[in-house]
Design a protein around this motif. Structure first.
Motif, PDB file in Angstrom:
ATOM      1  N   THR A   1      29.692 -21.072   4.141  1.00 47.02           N
ATOM      2  CA  THR A   1      30.919 -20.442   4.631  1.00 47.02           C
ATOM      3  C   THR A   1      31.929 -20.393   3.503  1.00 47.02           C
ATOM      4  N   GLU A   2      32.620 -19.267   3.391  1.00 50.55           N
ATOM      5  CA  GLU A   2      33.682 -19.090   2.405  1.00 50.55           C
ATOM      6  C   GLU A   2      34.869 -18.373   3.049  1.00 50.55           C
ATOM      7  N   GLU A   3      34.874 -18.231   4.373  1.00 51.75           N
ATOM      8  CA  GLU A   3      35.838 -17.376   5.060  1.00 51.75           C
ATOM      9  C   GLU A   3      36.951 -18.144   5.768  1.00 51.75           C
ATOM     10  N   VAL A   4      38.056 -17.442   5.976  1.00 50.17           N
ATOM     11  CA  VAL A   4      39.062 -17.837   6.955  1.00 50.17           C
ATOM     12  C   VAL A   4      39.174 -16.661   7.917  1.00 50.17           C
ATOM     13  N   PHE A   5      39.329 -16.926   9.204  1.00 47.05           N
ATOM     14  CA  PHE A   5      39.246 -15.837  10.176  1.00 47.05           C
ATOM     15  C   PHE A   5      40.166 -16.066  11.362  1.00 47.05           C
ATOM     16  N   THR A   6      40.450 -14.971  12.059  1.00 43.32           N
ATOM     17  CA  THR A   6      41.245 -15.041  13.274  1.00 43.32           C
ATOM     18  C   THR A   6      40.811 -13.914  14.206  1.00 43.32           C
ATOM     19  N   VAL A   7      41.625 -13.673  15.258  1.00 37.12           N
ATOM     20  CA  VAL A   7      41.303 -12.631  16.233  1.00 37.12           C
ATOM     21  C   VAL A   7      42.287 -11.477  16.121  1.00 37.12           C
TER      22      VAL A   7
ATOM     23  N   PHE B   1      24.920 -14.805   4.879  1.00 36.59           N
ATOM     24  CA  PHE B   1      25.274 -14.890   3.465  1.00 36.59           C
ATOM     25  C   PHE B   1      26.203 -13.757   3.036  1.00 36.59           C
ATOM     26  N   ASP B   2      25.859 -12.532   3.405  1.00 32.39           N
ATOM     27  CA  ASP B   2      26.637 -11.386   2.934  1.00 32.39           C
ATOM     28  C   ASP B   2      28.061 -11.389   3.471  1.00 32.39           C
ATOM     29  N   GLU B   3      28.285 -11.943   4.675  1.00 33.60           N
ATOM     30  CA  GLU B   3      29.650 -12.009   5.200  1.00 33.60           C
ATOM     31  C   GLU B   3      30.499 -13.019   4.428  1.00 33.60           C
ATOM     32  N   ASN B   4      29.851 -13.929   3.727  1.00 32.45           N
ATOM     33  CA  ASN B   4      30.579 -14.907   2.939  1.00 32.45           C
ATOM     34  C   ASN B   4      30.726 -14.483   1.482  1.00 32.45           C
ATOM     35  N   ALA B   5      30.454 -13.189   1.245  1.00 35.14           N
ATOM     36  CA  ALA B   5      30.703 -12.585  -0.056  1.00 35.14           C
ATOM     37  C   ALA B   5      31.687 -11.431   0.084  1.00 35.14           C
TER      38      ALA B   5
ATOM     39  N   ALA C   1      35.959 -13.008  -5.383  1.00 36.23           N
ATOM     40  CA  ALA C   1      35.595 -14.016  -6.378  1.00 36.23           C
ATOM     41  C   ALA C   1      34.876 -15.216  -5.771  1.00 36.23           C
ATOM     42  N   SER C   2      34.417 -15.109  -4.533  1.00 32.04           N
ATOM     43  CA  SER C   2      33.699 -16.223  -3.908  1.00 32.04           C
ATOM     44  C   SER C   2      32.338 -16.430  -4.582  1.00 32.04           C
ATOM     45  N   PRO C   3      31.781 -17.637  -4.499  1.00 27.51           N
ATOM     46  CA  PRO C   3      30.517 -17.932  -5.204  1.00 27.51           C
ATOM     47  C   PRO C   3      29.369 -17.003  -4.846  1.00 27.51           C
ATOM     48  N   ILE C   4      29.216 -16.644  -3.579  1.00 24.77           N
ATOM     49  CA  ILE C   4      28.090 -15.791  -3.173  1.00 24.77           C
ATOM     50  C   ILE C   4      28.278 -14.388  -3.714  1.00 24.77           C
ATOM     51  N   SER C   5      29.512 -13.891  -3.686  1.00 26.45           N
ATOM     52  CA  SER C   5      29.790 -12.575  -4.242  1.00 26.45           C
ATOM     53  C   SER C   5      29.502 -12.555  -5.743  1.00 26.45           C
ATOM     54  N   GLU C   6      29.932 -13.596  -6.434  1.00 26.70           N
ATOM     55  CA  GLU C   6      29.753 -13.648  -7.883  1.00 26.70           C
ATOM     56  C   GLU C   6      28.293 -13.823  -8.295  1.00 26.70           C
ATOM     57  N   SER C   7      27.445 -14.247  -7.355  1.00 25.61           N
ATOM     58  CA  SER C   7      26.011 -14.361  -7.664  1.00 25.61           C
ATOM     59  C   SER C   7      25.384 -12.994  -7.890  1.00 25.61           C
ATOM     60  N   GLY C   8      26.030 -11.954  -7.349  1.00 17.52           N
ATOM     61  CA  GLY C   8      25.511 -10.596  -7.499  1.00 17.52           C
ATOM     62  C   GLY C   8      24.341 -10.278  -6.589  1.00 17.52           C
ATOM     63  N   LEU C   9      23.954 -11.222  -5.735  1.00 16.40           N
ATOM     64  CA  LEU C   9      22.803 -11.015  -4.851  1.00 16.40           C
ATOM     65  C   LEU C   9      23.208 -10.338  -3.550  1.00 16.40           C
ATOM     66  N   LEU C  10      22.383  -9.444  -3.094  1.00 19.68           N
ATOM     67  CA  LEU C  10      22.514  -8.868  -1.759  1.00 19.68           C
ATOM     68  C   LEU C  10      21.435  -9.514  -0.909  1.00 19.68           C
ATOM     69  N   PHE C  11      21.857 -10.315   0.081  1.00 21.59           N
ATOM     70  CA  PHE C  11      20.901 -11.103   0.863  1.00 21.59           C
ATOM     71  C   PHE C  11      20.295 -10.333   2.040  1.00 21.59           C
ATOM     72  N   TYR C  12      20.894  -9.230   2.426  1.00 21.89           N
ATOM     73  CA  TYR C  12      20.450  -8.500   3.626  1.00 21.89           C
ATOM     74  C   TYR C  12      20.417  -9.441   4.834  1.00 21.89           C
TER      75      TYR C  12
END
Length: 410
Positions: free
Chosen positions: A248-254, A338-342, A323-334
């Motif tokens: 998880t790398e997100e902050v969220f609300t409604v 994972f992708d929502e945390n990038a 700039a989150s770690p998963i985004s910076e990995s450059g990977l697309l996880f499909y």
């Protein structure tokens, strides 16, 4: 953490101690594919060592799933086993913890009649509505994690030799969940602190409206009075902390159900119902989806939006810096976990009641009165990029920068 076995053991420890946070004499319910058996066994071992009373595993097999979708009679896809509903509800009411280990191939049901997929989603959504309402109110601990399957690994790493694909995906998962760190539990505590700090700042601002601008996107989202931004871990009804998503790398609300206007374009493919949906734009008027266009998987997307009336509205607004770690990995996880945390993302469907002040104890009618959407589905889709700007509007009309060029502006 040098060897695969050490990282896998570290991961299992994180799932038990941080994700589900198993307590003495608690039951753990695990949903998993047979391909993930080595991790499941290790999680069960850690859970019993921690003090779990029972570990129950609900196994799935992708080949059997495909056979069913191809050969079963059409009317059977509207059925959902009553005993499965009773099992989930009784365990949840008894304080069990739930762990889902996702590993499904993004293309598992490619070519399957979308109406069959839609019928399954509707049937399970209706049957498990009580269980999911409890989950969205944090009445029990739950955590979604992942493990590779051969088909999923091949989708993520098509350029590698077949023998290298699953190990490569394992390493990517270990890195994303910090299982490759010597003190992985400590790493998660630090992440939790950082996310809570961002969430508390945004909650304190009490923005009335967000405005998103990016190529293909011009969207305004009103936020209900008393909304809370959430980041990092959650706390169940017994006061025990848990981590609903790892990573998880997100902050969220409604969002306010009827306060969404404009249009938004996806920036990453959406893996849903064993299909890939991509290159799509969704248009909103007074909260309701009025038009969808997709370059791939449009029929599947339209069936999703037709799940019920609530599937035509949004239930979640989530912020993730580019700039989150998963985004910076450059990977697309499909894989949405994972992708929502990038990427910044939104969710079609039901809203989390814990994102509203006092919402955990409100009735469905009270939540609706406060502007929270109700649905039998909840599906995240990714909209963020390094080109996205987001502004927040205060009650007095003042506009402040929240994101610039895809990253935090404060």
């Amino acid at each position: 953490m040098s060897t695969f076995e050490q990282k896998l053991e570290n991961y299992a420890k994180l799932i038990v101690e941080v994700g589900a946070n198993i307590q003495k004499d608690q039951t753990l319910f695990i949903s998993a594919s047979i391909e993930t058996a080595p991790l499941v066994r290790m999680v069960a071992d850690k859970a019993y060592t921690t003090g779990a009373r029972h570990v129950i595993v609900d196994w799935a097999d992708e080949e059997l799933i495909k056979i069913r979708y191809k050969k079963a009679p059409a009317e059977s896809f509207s059925d959902f086993p009553e005993w499965k509903v009773m099992e989930r509800e009784k365990l949840a009411e008894g304080g069990a913890a739930f762990v889902s280990i996702v590993s499904q191939s993004p293309d598992l049901l490619k070519g399957v009649d979308p109406s069959r997929i839609a019928d399954v989603q509707k049937a399970s959504g209706k049957a498990l509505s009580k269980y999911r309402k409890m989950m969205m109110a944090d009445q029990f601990s739950w955590s979604v994690v992942a493990a590779p399957s051969k088909a999923w690994a091949a989708k993520v790493f098509p350029e590698l030799e077949e023998s290298e694909q699953v190990p490569a995906l394992w390493e990517a998962i270990f890195k994303a969940v910090r299982a490759d760190q010597e003190d992985a539990v400590g790493g998660w505590k630090e992440l939790d602190r950082a996310l809570i700090e961002k969430a508390d700042y945004l909650t304190g601002k009490a923005y009335t409206k967000l405005h998103y601008k990016a190529p293909g996107t011009d969207l305004t989202i009103e936020l209900p009075k008393g909304h809370l931004w959430i980041g990092g871990g959650s706390v169940n009804v017994d006061g025990n902390a848990f981590m609903a998503n790892m990573p998880t790398e997100e902050v969220f609300t409604v969002p306010h159900k009827t306060g969404v206007n404009g249009y938004v374009k996806n920036t990453k493919p959406l893996s849903y119902g064993g299909n890939i949906i991509d290159d799509f734009t969704i248009t909103f008027k007074d909260g309701r989806i009025t038009e969808v266009k997709a370059g791939q998987g449009e029929d599947v997307l339209k069936h999703l939006i037709d799940t019920d009336e609530g599937a035509k509205y949004l239930g979640e607004v989530a912020l993730v810096p580019h700039a989150s770690p998963i985004s910076e990995s450059g990977l697309l996880f499909y894989n949405t976990l994972f992708d929502e945390n990038a990427s910044n993302h939104l969710a079609i469907g039901s809203a989390y009641s814990f994102c509203l002040e006092g919402g955990k104890t409100m009735s469905t009618e009270e939540l609706e009165e406060h502007g929270l959407n109700q649905s039998i589905t909840h599906v995240d889709f990714m909209i963020g990029s390094e080109e996205m700007d987001i502004d927040g509007e205060l009650a007095d009309g003042t506009v402040e920068q929240i994101f610039r060029n895809g990253n935090w502006a404060f």
